[in-house]
Design an enzyme around this catalytic site. Structure first.
Site, mmCIF file in Angstrom:
data_model
loop_
_atom_site.group_PDB
_atom_site.id
_atom_site.type_symbol
_atom_site.label_atom_id
_atom_site.label_comp_id
_atom_site.label_asym_id
_atom_site.label_seq_id
_atom_site.Cartn_x
_atom_site.Cartn_y
_atom_site.Cartn_z
ATOM 1 N N ASP A 66 -31.014 -25.495 -27.719
ATOM 2 C CA ASP A 66 -31.843 -25.796 -26.547
ATOM 3 C C ASP A 66 -31.881 -24.559 -25.654
ATOM 4 O O ASP A 66 -31.117 -23.617 -25.844
ATOM 5 C CB ASP A 66 -31.284 -26.998 -25.772
ATOM 6 C CG ASP A 66 -29.771 -26.944 -25.651
ATOM 7 O OD1 ASP A 66 -29.225 -25.829 -25.453
ATOM 8 O OD2 ASP A 66 -29.128 -27.994 -25.764
ATOM 9 N N ASP A 68 -31.749 -23.192 -21.772
ATOM 10 C CA ASP A 68 -31.401 -23.518 -20.392
ATOM 11 C C ASP A 68 -31.869 -22.403 -19.465
ATOM 12 O O ASP A 68 -31.723 -21.218 -19.771
ATOM 13 C CB ASP A 68 -29.880 -23.696 -20.249
ATOM 14 C CG ASP A 68 -29.385 -24.899 -21.033
ATOM 15 O OD1 ASP A 68 -30.143 -25.882 -21.151
ATOM 16 O OD2 ASP A 68 -28.264 -24.857 -21.551
ATOM 17 N N ASP A 204 -18.020 -20.643 -18.845
ATOM 18 C CA ASP A 204 -16.738 -20.637 -19.550
ATOM 19 C C ASP A 204 -16.437 -19.307 -20.249
ATOM 20 O O ASP A 204 -15.526 -18.590 -19.867
ATOM 21 C CB ASP A 204 -16.616 -21.842 -20.494
ATOM 22 C CG ASP A 204 -17.828 -22.059 -21.394
ATOM 23 O OD1 ASP A 204 -18.755 -21.223 -21.375
ATOM 24 O OD2 ASP A 204 -17.838 -23.070 -22.136
HETATM 25 P P1 ATP Z 1 -24.595 -25.120 -27.574
HETATM 26 O O1 ATP Z 1 -25.833 -25.568 -26.841
HETATM 27 O O2 ATP Z 1 -24.830 -24.242 -28.730
HETATM 28 O O3 ATP Z 1 -23.702 -26.247 -27.871
HETATM 29 P P2 ATP Z 1 -23.987 -23.834 -25.071
HETATM 30 O O4 ATP Z 1 -23.120 -22.644 -24.776
HETATM 31 O O5 ATP Z 1 -25.427 -23.698 -24.762
HETATM 32 O O6 ATP Z 1 -23.743 -24.191 -26.582
HETATM 33 P P3 ATP Z 1 -24.036 -26.092 -23.357
HETATM 34 O O7 ATP Z 1 -23.109 -27.238 -23.319
HETATM 35 O O8 ATP Z 1 -25.459 -26.289 -23.720
HETATM 36 O O9 ATP Z 1 -23.368 -25.048 -24.334
HETATM 37 O O10 ATP Z 1 -23.934 -25.403 -21.935
HETATM 38 C C1 ATP Z 1 -24.815 -24.385 -21.498
HETATM 39 C C2 ATP Z 1 -24.034 -23.333 -20.711
HETATM 40 O O11 ATP Z 1 -23.409 -23.941 -19.569
HETATM 41 C C3 ATP Z 1 -22.880 -22.698 -21.469
HETATM 42 O O12 ATP Z 1 -23.316 -21.626 -22.255
HETATM 43 C C4 ATP Z 1 -21.975 -22.246 -20.344
HETATM 44 O O13 ATP Z 1 -22.449 -21.067 -19.743
HETATM 45 C C5 ATP Z 1 -22.126 -23.376 -19.347
HETATM 46 N N1 ATP Z 1 -21.127 -24.438 -19.573
HETATM 47 C C6 ATP Z 1 -21.287 -25.579 -20.283
HETATM 48 N N2 ATP Z 1 -20.178 -26.311 -20.285
HETATM 49 C C7 ATP Z 1 -19.278 -25.635 -19.545
HETATM 50 C C8 ATP Z 1 -17.933 -25.889 -19.155
HETATM 51 N N3 ATP Z 1 -17.301 -26.978 -19.545
HETATM 52 N N4 ATP Z 1 -17.334 -24.957 -18.376
HETATM 53 C C9 ATP Z 1 -17.987 -23.853 -17.972
HETATM 54 N N5 ATP Z 1 -19.236 -23.564 -18.317
HETATM 55 C C10 ATP Z 1 -19.891 -24.438 -19.089
HETATM 56 MG MG MG Z 2 -26.927 -25.191 -24.961
#
Ligand code: ATP
Ligand code: MG
Length: 507
Positions: A66, A68, A204
């Site tokens: 996705d 963001d 994170d």
């Molecule tokens: P994927 O979508 O591939 O699972 P992602 O890194 O995009 O991985 P998401 O859960 O979509 O993970 O979150 C988007 C962004 O928000 C992350 O890349 C990170 O920067 C931030 N984020 C999400 N969850 C956390 C958390 N628990 N603590 C800190 N930052 C977070």
């Molecule tokens: Mg994501």
């Protein structure tokens, strides 16, 4: 209170700006809808960046799940720019911009670190959940669709548990920060808008903290994320222990990214995990269910399991599964589980539907078998033994992970179908073809047969009967003849249990 303040800890240095010519993120790989959102924000006079996993994935050549967006526009300003926009979240407002199936999440820059985004659904989502609860035993396909859409309903549970937890621990508000921590340092509330310079410190991993700027297509890097991605390294931003205490789910995220991306967790970020894993016990079980789906139903489940075990987190998440695997090294059950996870990954990658029902059936296969085998042998052939074992295994799991009822009921039905599939009786057996769990039950039978835990001939019979015409099906059912008339117990669970006991696993 163990938490540092990322705003004051953060060295407010300017970012390293990586110009377009020096990175590989190309607009041709960005969702056209995400680009539309970015352009409209920019044309409205706002800053607009792609951020998080999508930038990371584009840099390593993966297709993002996705997209963001982060912006300095306030949620209400975002809403004014887009007709197809809904504000979600109660404690922290996010904008969801809808394009058919695709949702682009637009977050206003935030000033503090916080639990994962999207955790707080809008009130409408609660209404949907209540309405949905009535169609309990819904079709498999529907469940799968939910998962395909990122499972918004499970996040509803997360918010409910979160609210409950806040009441229980009676945290002290930190007036200056408008943040709340519980006794272990976990952030419970977070409500401050900020600038991009602030926003970066709440993320994170450095690899998740790169900002792709639509103004000039450069990437802003405050934390050395580009270098870490190039070195395939996962590094927490800030002090690892503090960041895990703020949100223990980050430990699971570390493992997930290790499995998904093949990155190494650098030593300082890896070290506290084993020590801090009990903190996962305080995470709302519904949020852990969500994380389970991300670990196991997004195409890299077979890689997630060994990493979870190696990092000691399977014991925190699914203790009965961890204990079974530890007590039965290289068992047929473990091989069945790994093969089932690999099959599930292949389905995800091929864009086919998957369901948590099947996932939990695979994971709990060992614990369920162990519970049955701990019963008096006289019960092994009883359907009630299978059902009791399923219920107990699910109950044990529910202490950590909230499995929605429609999935745990489905699991029970899948296991209850096994003896019926193994001993089809005449034409009545054909009715099983229309059973709502037939597909999942049959898939489990195939796997069991592959590992000698059920008869391969019988599994083949079910494969053939599905491809047959109605007339042939009748003949096949009639031909089952005497084989179907054996006493029920003779070949059912008792035989299965007996076979499994020959598994070189010490059971
Ligand atoms: P994927 O979508 O591939 O699972 P992602 O890194 O995009 O991985 P998401 O859960 O979509 O993970 O979150 C988007 C962004 O928000 C992350 O890349 C990170 O920067 C931030 N984020 C999400 N969850 C956390 C958390 N628990 N603590 C800190 N930052 C977070
Ligand atoms: Mg994501």
């Amino acid at each position: 209170m163990n938490s540092s303040d990322p705003r004051t800890d953060a060295p407010h240095n300017p970012p390293r700006v990586i110009p377009r010519a020096e990175h590989t993120v190309s607009r041709s790989h960005i969702s056209p809808n995400a680009l539309r959102v970015l352009y409209r924000l920019r044309d409205g006079g706002f800053q607009a960046f792609l951020v998080g996993g999508c930038v990371r994935d584009l840099l390593v050549g993966l297709e993002p799940k996705d997209f963001d967006v982060a912006t300095d526009a306030l949620p209400e300003q975002v809403k004014r720019l887009f007709r197809n926009c809904r504000l979600v979240g109660r404690r922290f407002r996010l904008a969801h911009v809808f394009f058919g199936q695709e949702i682009i999440e637009v977050a206003t820059f935030r000033a503090a670190s916080a639990p994962s985004e999207g955790e707080e659904p809008a009130e409408e989502d609660f209404a949907e959940e209540e309405a949905g609860a009535e169609e309990e035993a819904g079709a498999e396909e529907e469940e799968a669709e939910l998962i395909d859409q990122g499972g918004p309903r499970t996040e509803v549970h997360a918010a409910e548990f979160e609210a409950e937890h806040i009441d229980r621990v009676a945290p002290q508000p930190d007036a200056d920060l408008e943040r709340m921590f519980d006794a272990t340092g976990r952030i419970l509330r977070d409500n401050v808008y900020g600038s991009v310079d602030d926003d970066v410190w709440r993320r994170d991993f450095t690899a998740n903290a790169l900002y792709y700027n639509i103004a000039d297509f450069s990437i802003w890097d405050y934390v050395g994320g580009a270098e870490d991605i190039a070195a395939r390294r996962l590094r927490l931003i800030g002090d690892p222990e503090t960041r895990y205490r703020e949100d223990p789910v980050r430990m699971l995220r570390a493992v997930r990214f290790e499995a998904k991306l093949g990155f190494q967790i650098e030593p300082a970020s890896a070290e506290p995990i084993e020590r801090l894993r009990p903190l996962l016990g305080a995470v709302p079980p519904a949020r852990l269910f969500d994380e389970m789906l991300k670990l196991f139903l997004t195409g890299h489940g077979a890689r997630s399991l060994p990493v979870l075990r190696r990092r000691g987190l399977l014991a925190a998440l699914l203790p009965s599964v961890d204990a079974y695997l530890a007590a039965h090294p290289d068992s047929l059950v473990e091989r069945l589980l790994m093969k089932g996870l690999a099959n599930t990954d292949a389905r995800v990658i091929a864009g086919r539907s998957v369901t948590p029902t099947f996932l939990f059936a695979l994971l709990l296969y060992g614990p369920i078998a162990a519970i049955i085998e701990s019963m008096p042998t006289s019960r092994w052939h009883e359907l009630s033994a299978i059902l009791d074992a399923c219920d107990q295994a699910v109950r044990d799991t529910q202490r950590h992970i909230a499995i929605p009822k429609r999935f745990s009921l489905g699991l029970r039905e899948m296991f209850a179908l096994q003896p019926r599939l193994e001993h089809p009786r005449g034409r009545r057996a054909l009715r099983l073809l229309g059973h709502p769990r037939f597909r999942a039950g049959y898939d489990l039978l195939l796997l069991r047969a592959e590992f000698g835990l059920a008869s391969p001939e019988r599994a083949q019979w079910w494969t053939d009967v599905q491809a047959a015409t109605e007339e042939e099906q009748g003949r096949m059912a009639d031909a089952l003849g005497g084989a179907t008339e054996r006493p029920a117990g003779q070949k059912s669970r008792r035989r299965r249990g007996g076979r499994r006991r020959r598994v070189p696993s010490g059971s």
